[in-house]
Design a protein around this motif. Structure first.
Motif, PDB file in Angstrom:
ATOM      1  N   LEU A   5      71.912 100.251 135.715  1.00 43.30           N
ATOM      2  CA  LEU A   5      71.794  98.803 135.584  1.00 43.30           C
ATOM      3  C   LEU A   5      71.001  98.185 136.735  1.00 43.30           C
ATOM      4  O   LEU A   5      70.491  97.079 136.611  1.00 43.30           O
ATOM      5  CB  LEU A   5      73.190  98.167 135.507  1.00 43.30           C
ATOM      6  N   ILE A  14      66.188  93.431 129.944  1.00 43.78           N
ATOM      7  CA  ILE A  14      67.051  92.386 130.500  1.00 43.78           C
ATOM      8  C   ILE A  14      67.531  92.841 131.862  1.00 43.78           C
ATOM      9  O   ILE A  14      67.900  93.988 132.050  1.00 43.78           O
ATOM     10  CB  ILE A  14      68.272  92.149 129.566  1.00 43.78           C
ATOM     11  N   ASP A  15      67.532  91.900 132.786  1.00 41.25           N
ATOM     12  CA  ASP A  15      68.132  92.187 134.081  1.00 41.25           C
ATOM     13  C   ASP A  15      69.620  91.872 133.947  1.00 41.25           C
ATOM     14  O   ASP A  15      70.011  90.703 133.864  1.00 41.25           O
ATOM     15  CB  ASP A  15      67.471  91.329 135.163  1.00 41.25           C
ATOM     16  N   TYR A  16      70.451  92.914 133.883  1.00 43.37           N
ATOM     17  CA  TYR A  16      71.876  92.684 133.632  1.00 43.37           C
ATOM     18  C   TYR A  16      72.576  92.050 134.833  1.00 43.37           C
ATOM     19  O   TYR A  16      73.703  91.604 134.733  1.00 43.37           O
ATOM     20  CB  TYR A  16      72.560  94.001 133.229  1.00 43.37           C
ATOM     21  N   THR A  36      71.234  89.403 136.481  1.00 43.29           N
ATOM     22  CA  THR A  36      70.984  87.955 136.461  1.00 43.29           C
ATOM     23  C   THR A  36      71.017  87.365 135.056  1.00 43.29           C
ATOM     24  O   THR A  36      71.114  86.150 134.889  1.00 43.29           O
ATOM     25  CB  THR A  36      69.585  87.670 137.030  1.00 43.29           C
ATOM     26  N   GLY A  37      70.946  88.216 134.054  1.00 40.16           N
ATOM     27  CA  GLY A  37      70.883  87.717 132.684  1.00 40.16           C
ATOM     28  C   GLY A  37      69.493  87.256 132.299  1.00 40.16           C
ATOM     29  O   GLY A  37      69.291  86.699 131.216  1.00 40.16           O
ATOM     30  N   ASN A  60      69.854  85.638 126.094  1.00 41.92           N
ATOM     31  CA  ASN A  60      69.785  86.779 127.006  1.00 41.92           C
ATOM     32  C   ASN A  60      70.963  86.774 127.964  1.00 41.92           C
ATOM     33  O   ASN A  60      71.565  87.809 128.236  1.00 41.92           O
ATOM     34  CB  ASN A  60      68.482  86.718 127.822  1.00 41.92           C
ATOM     35  N   ARG A  61      71.261  85.586 128.504  1.00 44.67           N
ATOM     36  CA  ARG A  61      72.305  85.512 129.528  1.00 44.67           C
ATOM     37  C   ARG A  61      73.656  85.926 128.944  1.00 44.67           C
ATOM     38  O   ARG A  61      74.406  86.669 129.552  1.00 44.67           O
ATOM     39  CB  ARG A  61      72.359  84.086 130.093  1.00 44.67           C
ATOM     40  N   ARG A  62      73.955  85.440 127.753  1.00 45.57           N
ATOM     41  CA  ARG A  62      75.262  85.745 127.146  1.00 45.57           C
ATOM     42  C   ARG A  62      75.343  87.242 126.807  1.00 45.57           C
ATOM     43  O   ARG A  62      76.364  87.890 127.015  1.00 45.57           O
ATOM     44  CB  ARG A  62      75.415  84.886 125.874  1.00 45.57           C
ATOM     45  N   PHE A  63      74.216  87.761 126.317  1.00 47.19           N
ATOM     46  CA  PHE A  63      74.199  89.199 125.974  1.00 47.19           C
ATOM     47  C   PHE A  63      74.331  90.044 127.237  1.00 47.19           C
ATOM     48  O   PHE A  63      75.087  91.024 127.273  1.00 47.19           O
ATOM     49  CB  PHE A  63      72.897  89.538 125.237  1.00 47.19           C
ATOM     50  N   ALA A  64      73.623  89.632 128.289  1.00 45.92           N
ATOM     51  CA  ALA A  64      73.676  90.401 129.548  1.00 45.92           C
ATOM     52  C   ALA A  64      75.075  90.388 130.132  1.00 45.92           C
ATOM     53  O   ALA A  64      75.519  91.349 130.768  1.00 45.92           O
ATOM     54  CB  ALA A  64      72.687  89.832 130.555  1.00 45.92           C
ATOM     55  N   ASP A  65      75.783  89.294 129.902  1.00 46.49           N
ATOM     56  CA  ASP A  65      77.154  89.209 130.414  1.00 46.49           C
ATOM     57  C   ASP A  65      78.102  90.088 129.582  1.00 46.49           C
ATOM     58  O   ASP A  65      78.969  90.773 130.120  1.00 46.49           O
ATOM     59  CB  ASP A  65      77.611  87.742 130.362  1.00 46.49           C
ATOM     60  N   PRO A  86      77.619  94.866 129.194  1.00 46.57           N
ATOM     61  CA  PRO A  86      78.259  95.894 130.030  1.00 46.57           C
ATOM     62  C   PRO A  86      79.764  95.992 129.802  1.00 46.57           C
ATOM     63  O   PRO A  86      80.372  97.011 130.112  1.00 46.57           O
ATOM     64  CB  PRO A  86      77.952  95.421 131.460  1.00 46.57           C
ATOM     65  N   LYS A 108      67.403  94.499 120.483  1.00 54.83           N
ATOM     66  CA  LYS A 108      68.207  95.267 121.449  1.00 54.83           C
ATOM     67  C   LYS A 108      69.097  96.340 120.813  1.00 54.83           C
ATOM     68  O   LYS A 108      70.204  96.607 121.272  1.00 54.83           O
ATOM     69  CB  LYS A 108      69.105  94.318 122.274  1.00 54.83           C
TER      70      LYS A 108
END
Lengths: 755, 186
Positions: A212, A298-300, A302-303, B75-80, B83, B110
């Motif tokens: 990540l 995607i930068d996990y 920073t989102g 993107n932000r919601r998915f990135a959160d 994981p 994705k």
């Protein structure tokens, strides 16, 4: 001065001198490490079983092999064109191809990519090519933190070892040793009996963080499709997927030989690689990726979505284009790196890839690779460990003739060798050879076929004095003949002296076959030839005995190709009058049958080889045929046998007739499942390999000792000696049993080994 | 000749839990798997046919967080969520009967991350998109590559390794792999 083992680097070299440890010392140490031997044997035998099962389950396997071989041959022919094609394809898509001439060039380019992106960390999936160019060391020197993410490679990296197997990097480590690595480097509080599941969970936690947060992902490529620029990766763990997909920068590193023309050409390799490597029908993942992949990373942390992916394919030459021009080494470029040849190799199963290997590549195929990319000196370090047993040949999914490549390399190494004038003079007189200077030991063993008729004159003396310890000490000190190995006893009267000759009176009325009195059978086991002659005669055949002289088997095994060629021509000239009369050449010694059928193809003109190959029949094959035609009758009812076939017979799938015959005669036959006895001709007589040969023989010795009620049979001369030396039993040849069963009174003098 | 039956048999031998159902039972099947997995949050990759976005949010909305990957989700919601996700769901454009596997295409939706990051994944493939042999499959990919070339992951069971001495599932990818074959409407 000796150097402690711990002072050698991960490639087995002393950091100051660069000199590799002594091979004999490495072998000795490996053979004494029971834990490693058991681990290697257990896992390689398991993989061999899975591979064999997987092949049996797929009727198209043979077709895929043919097609894959053909595609590889074409691809290597067309390398410049395919390189240009992949350049164009990737350029159109926004990727970049860099053709690196050597390791330094590749490492400089990749390090620069990292520097340009200000990369601090890189994740890597398994790649032998990056091991070859020592990429990790170069990137670490450039300030990058590089972590291997394949679990086996992860363990190897923690232990500061190099991979010992193409697909199982720590196949040499027992579960206990793997736990120790985790305890030392990951969590000191781990219990000693921690499960593989728990270790995996730990590794996943550590490595997921790395995925990540990585700035750069580095993969290899199992195949590169020139037409589209796609790369294919065959994996099970999923780490290669992470490595390609998570970081914004993906660098794939592949040798130029990984190029294949089109997507359609992938199909046979897709089928062959997992079945040959792990014995799986298919692996969990097959990534067929045409970079740059179009989804933005995607930068996990920073989102934030990145802008675009950056992709570079680094194609490595590093000696490969030279290999493509080399008629012997070229075949190594067809290798798809499944590791099947390593698993099949009896010596590899004992000592593993750190001993039977060079700087990067292991096993028989590794010798060709080291010769091609590192240099002949590196190949010299372990070339002699290929015994030519040929178990790797049927295992190879692209039909690479690994034993032949190693014979050619051995021949070249012989020519490179410096020798003293005295040695050279003495042996040049005894065993003349066009090659410059094989070692004394090699010349001695290469000359056995030529010497043994002379020794027969002195057999009583020879057999007696070679039992004297002082003579054995001298033979070991001067020539390298292992003092612990009993020497074969030479028959006082070879079979050709005992044989009274074929009755020519009724030649026109009877079918005549030629019984080949090869030097091993004739001088070491005349009783076997005698039994064969009597069985053939009892079937109504007229038997013509021919002494072919030296066959080239010994010369070939020592890497003296020109001498072997000369001897092969001599054998052909001797036999051609018989072939002209359409007479079958009946061969008792399996290594000679293999020579006629296979290796003579490299030594004789193809039309001559074709004639000899077609005319050759192994004694078990003809006896079985005669029995099935009711020309031979007899019974083995009530008798039980343990039958060990010669490795080259088994490799060529030519060991079916003898067991079939003995079972048809009512015998209870248990066929040995041990692939190779370990002796391999002269290999087990050499002082530096005697211990290894005996270690390799252990599973066979155990099998022989398992049921004392079974009569022990072996078809090969060297297998017979090895079983005798390892168990104290004296195996007989199946034809002797058949002869007893058909109840033919002996007509010539009483035989007996060395009598 | 029952391609779906053959597919399910072969998938099962890969360690995949594979079932078939009619399209109107897709939501129910996915909910059952999510319940068995006790999965929360769930991430999914929106597919061009709308199979998942039309079914999944409603089917799994029962107290769970369901997050779509971009472009449907942020993107932000998915990135959160990704994981932490306990189940990932995506659709496959093709399946291969001979080996009981599905092809996950890597697009901006994705699918790669969705089918790799969580400990369990569901892949939905339509029965009409099953091809029989690898020759047929690579033939199709080859033909398609003459105009446009995509990227695919052929997925045949859970992530696994034997590198540490014993076979372990769930190394860097999912430990449990589910495939739902959507039967063709007559």
């Amino acid at each position: 001065m000796t150097v402690a083992d711990s002072e050698y680097d991960r490639r087995g070299r002393h950091p100051a001198s660069g000199i590799r440890r002594d091979l004999a010392a490495e072998i000795d140490e490996a053979c004494r490490n029971e834990e490693t031997v058991n681990s290697l044997r257990g896992r390689t035998h398991f993989l061999n079983q899975l591979r064999d099962d997987s092949r049996r389950d797929h009727a198209d396997f043979s077709t895929w092999r043919d097609r894959a071989r053909s595609i590889k041959e074409t691809a290597i022919d067309r390398l410049p064109e395919l390189i240009q094609s992949v350049r164009n394809a990737l350029r159109e898509r926004g990727g970049r191809v860099y053709l690196a001439s050597d390791a330094e060039d590749a490492n400089r380019y990749i390090a620069e990519l990292g520097r340009r992106r200000d990369a601090a960390s890189a994740v890597k999936s398994k790649s032998m090519t990056t091991e070859e160019i020592e990429l990790n060391e170069a990137l670490e020197a450039a300030g990058l933190d590089v972590v291997e993410t394949d679990l086996g490679e992860f363990v190897a990296q923690l232990a500061e070892e190099r991979p010992s197997h193409i697909i199982g990097p720590v196949i040499h480590k027992s579960e206990r040793e793997i736990v120790e690595v985790f305890r030392e480097h990951v969590d000191r509080d781990l219990p000693e009996d921690v499960s593989a599941d728990e270790l995996t969970r730990l590794a996943r936690e550590v490595l997921r963080e790395r995925f990540l947060n990585a700035d750069m992902g580095i993969t290899g490529a199992n195949f590169v499709v020139a037409e589209t620029g796609s790369i294919a990766l065959v994996t099970n763990e999923g780490n290669a997927r992470w490595t390609m997909e998570a970081p914004p920068l993906h660098v794939a590193v592949a040798g130029v030989e990984k190029l294949i023309p089109t997507m359609e050409d992938l199909q046979p390799f897709y089928e062959l690689l997992p079945k040959s490597g792990t014995g799986q029908p298919v692996t969990s993942y097959f990534s067929l990726v045409t970079p740059p992949v179009q989804d933005a990373p995607i930068d996990y942390r920073t989102g934030e979505a990145g802008t675009t992916r950056e992709f570079h394919l680094v194609l490595i030459d590093n000696g490969r284009r030279g290999m493509a021009r080399d008629p012997a080494l070229r075949e190594a470029l067809y290798c798809i790196r499944c590791g099947a040849c390593l698993n099949a190799c009896a010596n590899y199963q004992v000592v593993g890839g750190h001993v039977y290997g060079g700087e990067t590549y292991a096993g028989g195929i590794g010798n060709a690779w080291e010769a091609g990319v590192t240099g002949r000196d590196e190949a010299d370090a372990f070339n002699d460990l290929c015994t030519g047993c040929s178990q790797c040949k049927p295992a190879c999914p692209v039909k690479i003739d690994i034993p032949w490549m190693n014979t050619v390399i051995r021949d070249r190494l012989n020519r490179d060798l410096e020798r003293s004038d005295v040695e050279g003079f003495v042996f040049e007189q005894l065993i003349p050879d066009e090659t410059d200077a094989p070692s004394v030991q090699k010349r001695f063993f290469a000359g056995f076929e030529a010497w043994v008729p002379l020794l027969a004159w002195l057999a009583p003396l020879f057999n007696r004095v070679t039992e004297w310890p002082v003579i054995r000490w001298l033979l070991q000190a001067l020539i390298g003949v292992a003092a612990d190995r009993p020497l074969p006893r030479i028959a006082v009267r070879p079979f050709t002296d005992r044989w009274t000759g074929a009755d020519g009176a009724d030649e026109a009325d009877r079918e005549t076959v030629v019984l080949l009195a090869d030097p091993y059978s004739n001088y070491l086991h005349p009783e076997r030839l005698e039994s064969a002659a009597e069985v053939l005669a009892a079937s109504g055949l007229r038997v013509q005995v021919v002494d072919p002289g030296a066959t080239g088997r010994d010369a070939l095994s020592q890497g003296m190709i020109e001498r072997a060629r000369e001897q092969a021509r001599g054998v052909y000239e001797t036999l051609v009058p018989e072939l002209d009369r359409d007479r079958a050449i009946v061969v008792l010694e399996p290594s000679i049958a293999a020579l006629f059928r296979d290796e003579y193809g490299r030594l004789l003109e193809s039309s001559r080889h074709e004639r000899l190959r077609n005319g050759t029949v192994e004694i078990g094959e003809i006896a079985c045929e005669l029995y099935e035609e009711n020309r031979l009758q007899g019974s083995l009812e009530g008798r039980s046998f343990f039958l060990h076939g010669h490795c080259q017979q088994r490799a060529a799938d030519q060991f079916t007739a003898t067991p079939r015959l003995m079972e048809a005669m009512g015998g209870d036959v248990e066929v040995s499942r041990v692939e190779c006895c370990g002796m391999a001709g002269s290999f087990g007589y050499k002082k530096q390999f005697y211990g290894l040969a005996m270690k390799v023989g252990e599973p066979l010795f155990d099998a022989v000792n398992e049921d004392p009620d079974r009569e022990i049979l072996a078809t090969g001369t060297s297998c017979t000696a090895q079983i005798r030396d390892g168990t104290g039993t004296r195996p007989r040849h199946p034809i002797e049993l058949v002869r007893e069963a058909v109840e033919i009174p002996r007509t010539s003098d009483s035989p007996g080994e060395g009598s | 000749m029952n391609p779906v039956g053959d597919f399910l048999d072969r998938a099962s031998s890969n360690g995949t839990e594979a079932v078939s159902c009619s399209p109107d039972r897709l939501g129910e099947m996915m909910a059952r798997i999510a319940d068995d997995e006790d999965a929360d949050p769930v991430i999914y990759a929106p597919d061009p046919d709308g199979l998942l976005s039309g079914t999944l949010p409603d089917a799994l909305a029962d107290g769970r967080t369901v997050v779509a990957a971009p472009p449907d989700g942020s993107n932000r919601r998915f990135a959160d969520a990704a994981p932490r996700a306990e189940l990932g769901v995506c659709a496959a454009p093709m399946g291969l009967v001979a080996h009981g596997l599905v092809l996950v295409e890597l697009t901006e939706a994705k699918e790669g991350a969705v089918s790799l990051m969580p400990p369990a994944t569901i892949t939905v493939v339509q029965a009409r998109n099953l091809v029989r042999t690898s020759s047929e499959l690579f033939g199709r990919i080859h033909s398609a590559s003459q105009t446009e070339t995509g990227s695919w992951i052929f997925v045949a069971g859970p992530s696994s390794t034997a590198d540490l001495g014993s076979l372990v599932q769930g190394v860097h990818g999912p430990a449990r792999d589910y495939v739902i074959v959507l039967e063709d409407r007559d």
